[in-house]
Every structure is written in structure tokens, then in C-alpha cells.
Design an enzyme around this catalytic site. Sequence first.
Site: not given
Ligand SMILES: Cc1cc2nc3c(=O)[nH]c(=O)nc-3n(C[C@H](O)[C@H](O)[C@H](O)COP(=O)(O)OP(=O)(O)OC[C@H]3O[C@@H](n4cnc5c(N)ncnc54)[C@H](O)[C@@H]3O)c2cc1C
Length: 398
Positions: A375, A82, A315, A11-14, A172
Site C-alpha cells: 500500500k 466551477v 483512484a 478538477g485536479a484529482g486523480y 481505513e
Molecule cells: C479516505 C479514502 C480512501 C480511499 N482509498 C482508496 C484507495 O486506497 N484506492 C483507490 O483506488 N481509491 C480510494 N479511494 C477513492 C478515490 O480517492 C477516488 O475514487 C478518487 O479520488 C476519484 O478521483 P477523481 O479524480 O474522480 O476525484 P478527486 O480525486 O476527488 O478530485 C476531484 C477534484 O476536483 C476538485 N473540485 C471539486 N469540485 C470543484 C469545483 N466546483 N470547482 C473546482 N474544483 C473542484 C476537488 O477539489 C478535487 O481536487 C479512497 C477515498 C477516500 C475518501
Amino acid sequence: MGEKPKIVVLGAGYSGMMTIIGLQKQLQYNEAEVILVNQHPYHYFTTKLHEPAAGTRHHEAARVLIEQVIDPRKVTFIQDKVKGIRPQDKQVDLVNREEPLTYDYLVIGLGSAPETFGIRGLKENAFFIRNIDSVRMIREHIEYMFAKYRNEEQRDEYITIVVGGAGFTGVEFVGELVDRMPSLCREFDIPREKVRLISIEAAPTVLPGFDPELVQYAVKYLEEQGVEFRINTPIEQCDEDGVTLKGGEEIKAATVVWTGGVRGNRLIEEAGFETMRGRVKVDEYLRAPGYEEVFIIGDCSLVFNDEGRPYPPTAQIASQQGSKVAKNLISLLRGGEMQPFRFDLKGTLASLGRHNAIGVIGKRKVFGSTASFLKRANDLRWLYILGGVPLVLRKGFI
Ligand SMILES: Cc1cc2nc3c(=O)[nH]c(=O)nc-3n(C[C@H](O)[C@H](O)[C@H](O)COP(=O)(O)OP(=O)(O)OC[C@H]3O[C@@H](n4cnc5c(N)ncnc54)[C@H](O)[C@@H]3O)c2cc1C
């Protein structure tokens, strides 16, 4: 463990990106093999997805190519999905690879999936703010419905938008829609007062858990912009005509966007980890119970505060977890001790469109343009962490 330990980050999220950034900054070449797996070639800013969903900003402002932020001499990127995680065998199955990936250390940051709380028809008929592809669909769908209103019989439901859930994401998104409406209405020759934006929340308040003064400010502002709030009103059913509320009232709407909750990625449950709403209660080092080499972070993990209450998935906590796991992995590789994770809440900010916001920084409440500026500064800070000044200049002002 072989000569060169292998770290796989899913996963390349936060959370995943912060782990990778930490590892590539601190690791020496050849100290470990690091592999990042992600289904898209880009990292997207989940926290900004409400903007392209409403159409106030292009989706390019909410993503960055992974190859532009990783150091290929230290990190190998595999673009793949995955399919399964087998912690007993220390293996991960990918959709497009016959051979499973093996690891010495695994970091799981696969994010969340929508929680629909068993509401009938929601999965099939509502839109979800999940990723770049899903928000493109929402924007296009809204525009199509506005065009349809002009081109066919002028049915009110075509220009009625229901947003289920008035938590952080829902508010939001509604704030962005408010900003988008004037130009959208102009484009499609529709009087603004004909469009209905309805925010529906089951809890007794908008933004549950937020400071009441800030909630009042947000509600007053959004109502002044024409948003209708239906609070304390659970949605019972969603079908292609709209939603049915508890008590039987029907609201006809061609666009229903559900933002009412998230759960951990289903792959976590399927891997056999013990979960609560798809999230794993991790230990103080963010490891899965029973697996010392598996770290689970971000929305897939569950961390409790001193009062025993779980921190909401954000995040902010995800990126702090990623940073801690990177440090601890390096310490482990060098024969050192790990440090426990403690969340340091810097503040919370929720946007109400592009020029207004609410939030708490430290103990201080902030409103209006000040909150909006903070923000925005926070968004730029994330770009800076990922790719320094060049990325801020490339993506920060689109
Ligand atoms: C509209 C919105 C606004 C938000 N605003 C805020 C804010 O202002 N402040 C804040 O702190 N939080 C905010 N959040 C919450 C925050 O975005 C999440 O808590 C955060 O992104 C979690 O990070 P993560 O790394 O767990 O997952 P994510 O950032 O969601 O990353 C997960 C990654 O895994 C990848 N992935 C998933 N499944 C698979 C798979 N099977 N195979 C390969 N790759 C996969 C995805 O493509 C993604 O790149 C907001 C959420 C939303 C939807």
C-alpha cells in the site's frame, strides 16, 4: 475550432491530474492550449485523507502544490471554483471570473460528494472525509472533545466516535483511529478503555464485495484493538447527540463521521447530463452521451465491466481514465483514431492503520505487513508519477 485547440480540464484529482500529466508529457509546445481549473492551489491524495482525519499523519503528506507538478509552458492553471457547466454552449462558468471559459474539448474530473441516502440529520450533524479542510476539522474536533471530557463533566459521548459505513473508507479510517488512540489518550490523560470506536454498517458484512477471508482478518484485528462493529444495522437519524439506529437504539456520540457512500459531483446533474447517483454512463471513449467533445472521468463517470456491473469509483480507475483521455486527445489533435477505454484492475489494498492492511494483488491475497508495505509503495508510485524522485523524497516520508 480556432488555430490552436483549447482543452479545459476541470478538477485536479486523480483523473484530472493524470490527464494533465499525460498531455504535458506528450504535447508539443503550441500544439494546444491546455487549461486546468481547480478550487484549491493543491492536488490532494483523497486515498490518504483518512490519515490526517485521524491525526496519524500531517495533512501536508496528503497534498502537493499544483504549480510544483505542472509545466507552465504547456498548462495554464486557474485556481477557481466551477459554478456551472453549459455543454450546449461549450462554456464553463467560474465563481471569480465574469467571462465564461470556452473550450474545444472539456475533461470533467470533479470527483464526488457524500451520498447520505436520505438519512435524517446526517448532512447537518456528521463529518465527512472529503478534502483537506474537512479532515482538519475532524482531527481538531476529536481533540477538542477529548479536552472537553477532561475539562468539564466526564460525559462518555465526548469520547465516543461513530463511523457510519464500513466500506473501504470507513474501515481505513477506523484502522487509523485505532493507531491514534494510544497517543491521544496519553495526551489527554484518558484511559484507553474509556474510549469507544463504533463502526456501523447497513449491509450484512464489513467491506461489502471484499474477499470473505480478508474481511474476517480485518474484523478480527480491529475488534482486538477495541473497535465495536454493528453490522446489518442502518442508521436512521443523526442529530447533535449522536445516531439513532433502525429499531430505535440511540448511541450518544459527539463525533459522527459518515463514510457510507459517494455520488458524482452535483455540477454534473445541474449541467443536464443524464446521471445515475450523479454519475454519467460514458461511452467507450469516456465521452458524455450526445457530446463528442466532453469527456467525463473519475468518480463522476460510470463504466461497466463485462458482466454489466459498474466498477466502483476508485483512484485506480480514475487515473487510468485520465491517462487514456490524454492519449485520445493527442490522437484527435493529430488527426488519429481514439482507443476505447478498458479498466485493468491491478489489485485492491485497504489499510488497517499504519502497519497492517489487507488486499488482493492479481489473484493473490495479501495480509499484514506485506499488504501494508505494498500500500505504501503504491502511494509512493503516485508521487513518482506526479513529480518524479524529487516529489517522492519531499512528500513520501513525512
Ligand atoms: C479516505 C479514502 C480512501 C480511499 N482509498 C482508496 C484507495 O486506497 N484506492 C483507490 O483506488 N481509491 C480510494 N479511494 C477513492 C478515490 O480517492 C477516488 O475514487 C478518487 O479520488 C476519484 O478521483 P477523481 O479524480 O474522480 O476525484 P478527486 O480525486 O476527488 O478530485 C476531484 C477534484 O476536483 C476538485 N473540485 C471539486 N469540485 C470543484 C469545483 N466546483 N470547482 C473546482 N474544483 C473542484 C476537488 O477539489 C478535487 O481536487 C479512497 C477515498 C477516500 C475518501
